[in-house]
Enzyme design. Sequence first.
Site, mmCIF file in Angstrom:
data_model
loop_
_atom_site.group_PDB
_atom_site.id
_atom_site.type_symbol
_atom_site.label_atom_id
_atom_site.label_comp_id
_atom_site.label_asym_id
_atom_site.label_seq_id
_atom_site.Cartn_x
_atom_site.Cartn_y
_atom_site.Cartn_z
ATOM 1 N N ARG A 176 0.830 -1.233 0.000
ATOM 2 C CA ARG A 176 0.000 0.000 0.000
ATOM 3 C C ARG A 176 0.855 1.269 0.000
ATOM 4 O O ARG A 176 0.531 2.250 0.687
ATOM 5 C CB ARG A 176 -0.981 0.030 1.176
ATOM 6 C CG ARG A 176 -1.942 -1.119 1.229
ATOM 7 C CD ARG A 176 -2.856 -1.238 0.002
ATOM 8 N NE ARG A 176 -3.420 -2.563 -0.017
ATOM 9 C CZ ARG A 176 -2.923 -3.576 -0.739
ATOM 10 N NH1 ARG A 176 -1.900 -3.400 -1.551
ATOM 11 N NH2 ARG A 176 -3.477 -4.763 -0.694
ATOM 12 N N SER A 226 -10.687 0.260 4.008
ATOM 13 C CA SER A 226 -9.913 -0.063 5.212
ATOM 14 C C SER A 226 -9.184 1.181 5.684
ATOM 15 O O SER A 226 -8.404 1.760 4.934
ATOM 16 C CB SER A 226 -8.873 -1.140 4.918
ATOM 17 O OG SER A 226 -9.516 -2.312 4.543
ATOM 18 N N GLU A 296 -4.062 3.732 6.521
ATOM 19 C CA GLU A 296 -3.913 3.504 5.078
ATOM 20 C C GLU A 296 -4.526 4.704 4.344
ATOM 21 O O GLU A 296 -4.017 5.168 3.343
ATOM 22 C CB GLU A 296 -4.636 2.214 4.682
ATOM 23 C CG GLU A 296 -4.602 1.936 3.188
ATOM 24 C CD GLU A 296 -5.122 0.535 2.852
ATOM 25 O OE1 GLU A 296 -4.835 -0.425 3.589
ATOM 26 O OE2 GLU A 296 -5.818 0.428 1.821
HETATM 27 C C1 LIG Z 1 -15.471 0.658 -0.222
HETATM 28 C C2 LIG Z 1 -13.999 0.736 -0.474
HETATM 29 C C3 LIG Z 1 -13.273 -0.421 -0.718
HETATM 30 C C4 LIG Z 1 -11.900 -0.376 -0.952
HETATM 31 N N1 LIG Z 1 -11.223 -1.527 -1.198
HETATM 32 C C5 LIG Z 1 -9.888 -1.476 -1.421
HETATM 33 C C6 LIG Z 1 -9.156 -2.678 -1.691
HETATM 34 O O1 LIG Z 1 -9.705 -3.766 -1.736
HETATM 35 N N2 LIG Z 1 -7.826 -2.564 -1.902
HETATM 36 C C7 LIG Z 1 -7.164 -1.358 -1.871
HETATM 37 O O2 LIG Z 1 -5.945 -1.324 -2.093
HETATM 38 N N3 LIG Z 1 -7.845 -0.223 -1.630
HETATM 39 C C8 LIG Z 1 -9.172 -0.252 -1.408
HETATM 40 N N4 LIG Z 1 -9.851 0.910 -1.153
HETATM 41 C C9 LIG Z 1 -9.107 2.186 -1.086
HETATM 42 C C10 LIG Z 1 -8.988 2.952 -2.425
HETATM 43 O O3 LIG Z 1 -10.022 2.580 -3.323
HETATM 44 C C11 LIG Z 1 -7.632 2.713 -3.078
HETATM 45 O O4 LIG Z 1 -6.586 3.125 -2.225
HETATM 46 C C12 LIG Z 1 -7.498 3.482 -4.401
HETATM 47 O O5 LIG Z 1 -6.305 3.086 -5.025
HETATM 48 C C13 LIG Z 1 -7.483 5.005 -4.236
HETATM 49 O O6 LIG Z 1 -7.652 5.587 -5.512
HETATM 50 P P1 LIG Z 1 -8.378 7.011 -5.688
HETATM 51 O O7 LIG Z 1 -8.352 7.362 -7.127
HETATM 52 O O8 LIG Z 1 -9.699 6.996 -5.036
HETATM 53 O O9 LIG Z 1 -7.354 7.909 -4.904
HETATM 54 P P2 LIG Z 1 -7.675 9.203 -4.010
HETATM 55 O O10 LIG Z 1 -8.378 8.793 -2.772
HETATM 56 O O11 LIG Z 1 -8.311 10.256 -4.838
HETATM 57 O O12 LIG Z 1 -6.199 9.637 -3.651
HETATM 58 C C14 LIG Z 1 -5.362 8.792 -2.868
HETATM 59 C C15 LIG Z 1 -3.921 9.340 -2.977
HETATM 60 O O13 LIG Z 1 -3.476 9.166 -4.320
HETATM 61 C C16 LIG Z 1 -3.034 10.405 -4.868
HETATM 62 N N5 LIG Z 1 -3.347 10.404 -6.296
HETATM 63 C C17 LIG Z 1 -4.557 10.145 -6.868
HETATM 64 N N6 LIG Z 1 -4.433 10.206 -8.217
HETATM 65 C C18 LIG Z 1 -3.143 10.521 -8.488
HETATM 66 C C19 LIG Z 1 -2.399 10.729 -9.681
HETATM 67 N N7 LIG Z 1 -2.972 10.637 -10.891
HETATM 68 N N8 LIG Z 1 -1.084 11.027 -9.589
HETATM 69 C C20 LIG Z 1 -0.481 11.134 -8.368
HETATM 70 N N9 LIG Z 1 -1.126 10.951 -7.203
HETATM 71 C C21 LIG Z 1 -2.446 10.645 -7.261
HETATM 72 C C22 LIG Z 1 -3.794 11.464 -4.103
HETATM 73 O O14 LIG Z 1 -3.095 12.698 -4.096
HETATM 74 C C23 LIG Z 1 -3.867 10.854 -2.710
HETATM 75 O O15 LIG Z 1 -2.723 11.165 -1.947
HETATM 76 C C24 LIG Z 1 -11.228 0.882 -0.927
HETATM 77 C C25 LIG Z 1 -11.971 2.053 -0.694
HETATM 78 C C26 LIG Z 1 -13.334 1.976 -0.470
HETATM 79 C C27 LIG Z 1 -14.103 3.252 -0.233
#
Ligand SMILES: Cc1cc2nc3c(=O)[nH]c(=O)nc-3n(C[C@H](O)[C@H](O)[C@H](O)COP(=O)(O)OP(=O)(O)OC[C@H]3O[C@@H](n4cnc5c(N)ncnc54)[C@H](O)[C@@H]3O)c2cc1C
Length: 303
Positions: A176, A226, A296
């Site tokens: 992660r 999580s 996380e």
């Molecule tokens: C219901 C639910 C279930 C989930 N299940 C999982 C799972 O099974 N496994 C898992 O790993 N995660 C899970 N997650 C967490 C999340 O979906 C992941 O961490 C996902 O990768 C985050 O992506 P995001 O686009 O939403 O990032 P954001 O929340 O928008 O951003 C997260 C971080 O990434 C950075 N970021 C985003 N886009 C970019 C970019 N293009 N360039 C540089 N930095 C960037 C942001 O600045 C921030 O610091 C879950 C979340 C929820 C709500």
Amino acid sequence: MTKLKWYEDLSKLINVNHVKKDEPLRTYTFTHTGGEADILVSPESNNEAGEVLAYCYENEVPVTFLGNGSNMIIKDGGIRGVVLFLGKMKDISHNGNKITAQAGAKIIDVSRYALEKRLTGLEFACGIPGTTGGALYMNAGAYGGEVSDVLESAVVVTDKGELQAVTAEDLGLGYRTSNIPDRNLLVLEATFALQAGEYDVIKEKMDDLTFKRESKQPLEFPSCGSVFKRPPGYFAGKLIQDSDLQGVQIGGVMVSTKHAGFMVNVGGGTATDYVNLIRHVQETVKEKFGVDLETEVRIIGED
Ligand SMILES: Cc1cc2nc3c(=O)[nH]c(=O)nc-3n(C[C@H](O)[C@H](O)[C@H](O)COP(=O)(O)OP(=O)(O)OC[C@H]3O[C@@H](n4cnc5c(N)ncnc54)[C@H](O)[C@@H]3O)c2cc1C
């Protein structure tokens, strides 16, 4: 410089409809919480994203990258400077066994696209609600698979505003984590190297993972997934459960009774509620088991 000046400048630089001032961020986050962005820019192309970044770096405007907001708690005071929302850059294409996705393409859609092309390797991502950029940043993973297993390369913009092609190894992907935040990289696109597979086999695996996810996670409520990383030798959910914290609520945010690792917004919850509940859980688990729970979820913005 004031935010009005940033707004005026950016509105001249790119399509004015892609620039907003004092934009509430709660509609961009999965927890449905968070304050306002001074300026929110939603570029539709690499060029637009590059122009905005160049402006911010040149004028020393703080810039924050936002994907699907599924791993973020944005504090109630919001974010100063420019928030670069990638969600409109969502093209997905393929070439043989490789799939290339823009940063804002949802990783769920990339996984479904792989299914349509009969490519295996991205099934694990079929329920992760983030964008491709967010998935690289977090090295997102589930059920034994993670981004590092299939990522081949990416296109990024450095903090000097340079466009660079990088390999997966360059991004230092771990549990992660990646070196994307330390290097302040903006991910523009990613290429995944997959294997030829059979439609029915891929589909069955995705259906199975979806069933597991839906039966274990409180997907009926807003949440950020999580909240904590798995501490070495333990499971965060089990520690929280054994600390009798399930159902504990601060304001409108509660430790889920369905999955102890989740905190759900049961109505009217704020980012402050999230932060306070996270602290309470960390303190209680530390007291009972001597274990430090590391978040996380990313907590950003101002109080
Ligand atoms: C219901 C639910 C279930 C989930 N299940 C999982 C799972 O099974 N496994 C898992 O790993 N995660 C899970 N997650 C967490 C999340 O979906 C992941 O961490 C996902 O990768 C985050 O992506 P995001 O686009 O939403 O990032 P954001 O929340 O928008 O951003 C997260 C971080 O990434 C950075 N970021 C985003 N886009 C970019 C970019 N293009 N360039 C540089 N930095 C960037 C942001 O600045 C921030 O610091 C879950 C979340 C929820 C709500």
